[in-house]
Design an enzyme around this catalytic site. Structure first.
Site, PDB file in Angstrom:
ATOM      1  N   GLU A   1       0.821  -1.216   0.000  1.00  0.00           N
ATOM      2  CA  GLU A   1       0.000   0.000   0.000  1.00  0.00           C
ATOM      3  C   GLU A   1       0.855   1.266   0.000  1.00  0.00           C
ATOM      4  O   GLU A   1       0.369   2.332  -0.359  1.00  0.00           O
ATOM      5  CB  GLU A   1      -0.907   0.027   1.233  1.00  0.00           C
ATOM      6  CG  GLU A   1      -1.995  -1.017   1.236  1.00  0.00           C
ATOM      7  CD  GLU A   1      -2.877  -0.927   2.457  1.00  0.00           C
ATOM      8  OE1 GLU A   1      -4.070  -0.624   2.295  1.00  0.00           O
ATOM      9  OE2 GLU A   1      -2.360  -1.150   3.573  1.00  0.00           O
TER      10      GLU A   1
ATOM     11  N   TYR B   1     -17.093  25.583  -0.387  1.00  0.00           N
ATOM     12  CA  TYR B   1     -16.877  24.152  -0.585  1.00  0.00           C
ATOM     13  C   TYR B   1     -15.578  23.879  -1.325  1.00  0.00           C
ATOM     14  O   TYR B   1     -14.846  22.946  -0.997  1.00  0.00           O
ATOM     15  CB  TYR B   1     -18.004  23.522  -1.419  1.00  0.00           C
ATOM     16  CG  TYR B   1     -19.385  23.977  -1.110  1.00  0.00           C
ATOM     17  CD1 TYR B   1     -19.983  23.628   0.085  1.00  0.00           C
ATOM     18  CD2 TYR B   1     -20.105  24.748  -2.013  1.00  0.00           C
ATOM     19  CE1 TYR B   1     -21.278  24.026   0.374  1.00  0.00           C
ATOM     20  CE2 TYR B   1     -21.396  25.157  -1.733  1.00  0.00           C
ATOM     21  CZ  TYR B   1     -21.980  24.791  -0.536  1.00  0.00           C
ATOM     22  OH  TYR B   1     -23.246  25.189  -0.255  1.00  0.00           O
TER      23      TYR B   1
ATOM     24  N   GLU C   1      -7.964   6.568  10.426  1.00  0.00           N
ATOM     25  CA  GLU C   1      -8.233   7.295  11.672  1.00  0.00           C
ATOM     26  C   GLU C   1      -7.431   8.596  11.715  1.00  0.00           C
ATOM     27  O   GLU C   1      -7.930   9.635  12.163  1.00  0.00           O
ATOM     28  CB  GLU C   1      -7.881   6.424  12.885  1.00  0.00           C
ATOM     29  CG  GLU C   1      -8.801   5.242  13.101  1.00  0.00           C
ATOM     30  CD  GLU C   1      -8.445   3.986  12.303  1.00  0.00           C
ATOM     31  OE1 GLU C   1      -9.023   2.930  12.621  1.00  0.00           O
ATOM     32  OE2 GLU C   1      -7.608   4.045  11.377  1.00  0.00           O
TER      33      GLU C   1
ATOM     34  N   LYS D   1     -12.734   3.903   2.916  1.00  0.00           N
ATOM     35  CA  LYS D   1     -11.651   3.323   2.116  1.00  0.00           C
ATOM     36  C   LYS D   1     -12.217   2.100   1.393  1.00  0.00           C
ATOM     37  O   LYS D   1     -12.228   0.993   1.924  1.00  0.00           O
ATOM     38  CB  LYS D   1     -10.470   2.947   3.001  1.00  0.00           C
ATOM     39  CG  LYS D   1      -9.263   2.461   2.216  1.00  0.00           C
ATOM     40  CD  LYS D   1      -8.105   2.140   3.155  1.00  0.00           C
ATOM     41  CE  LYS D   1      -6.911   1.615   2.379  1.00  0.00           C
ATOM     42  NZ  LYS D   1      -5.848   1.162   3.290  1.00  0.00           N
TER      43      LYS D   1
END
Length: 116
Positions: free
Chosen positions: A21, A53, A73, A98
């Site tokens: 990853e 935004y 997290e 995810k």
């Protein structure tokens, strides 16, 4: 409570704890609920009093992609703290998804609520 909402903000970044990853980008999707008094902007139809935004999205894109991160997290906490400290948001709910993180689920995620 008024809220400004952004749904499914896609951010491609290096995220994860496994070696494989750490060498590729994966997509994260953020859902944001931000407490923001919209009354002044609405009353005057004045953009300068609104929570933009695009500015929020661009800032989060830069923040989350500036260096590899292991945990969603961490992404959630960084996002909440940025919105509170840099945009003066009083209360925020951040959900980070995810997709494809585990085989038998469409997505995994975390949700946090923070306030000043």
């Amino acid at each position: 409570m008024d809220k400004v909402i952004i749904r499914q903000l896609k951010i491609d970044t290096v995220i994860g704890v496994y070696d494989w990853e750490k060498v590729l980008e994966q997509s994260l999707y953020l859902d944001l609920d931000m407490e923001w008094d919209i009354s002044n902007a609405a009353k005057a139809d004045d953009y300068s009093q609104a929570l933009c935004y695009e500015t929020v999205s661009n800032r989060l894109q830069a923040l989350i992609t500036e260096k590899p991160i292991e945990l969603i997290e961490t992404v959630a906490e960084m996002t909440a703290q940025c919105l509170i400290s840099e945009f003066n948001v009083r209360w925020v709910k951040v959900c980070v998804h995810k997709p494809g993180a585990i085989e038998k689920a469409d997505t995994v995620g975390v949700e946090i609520i923070r306030q000043r």
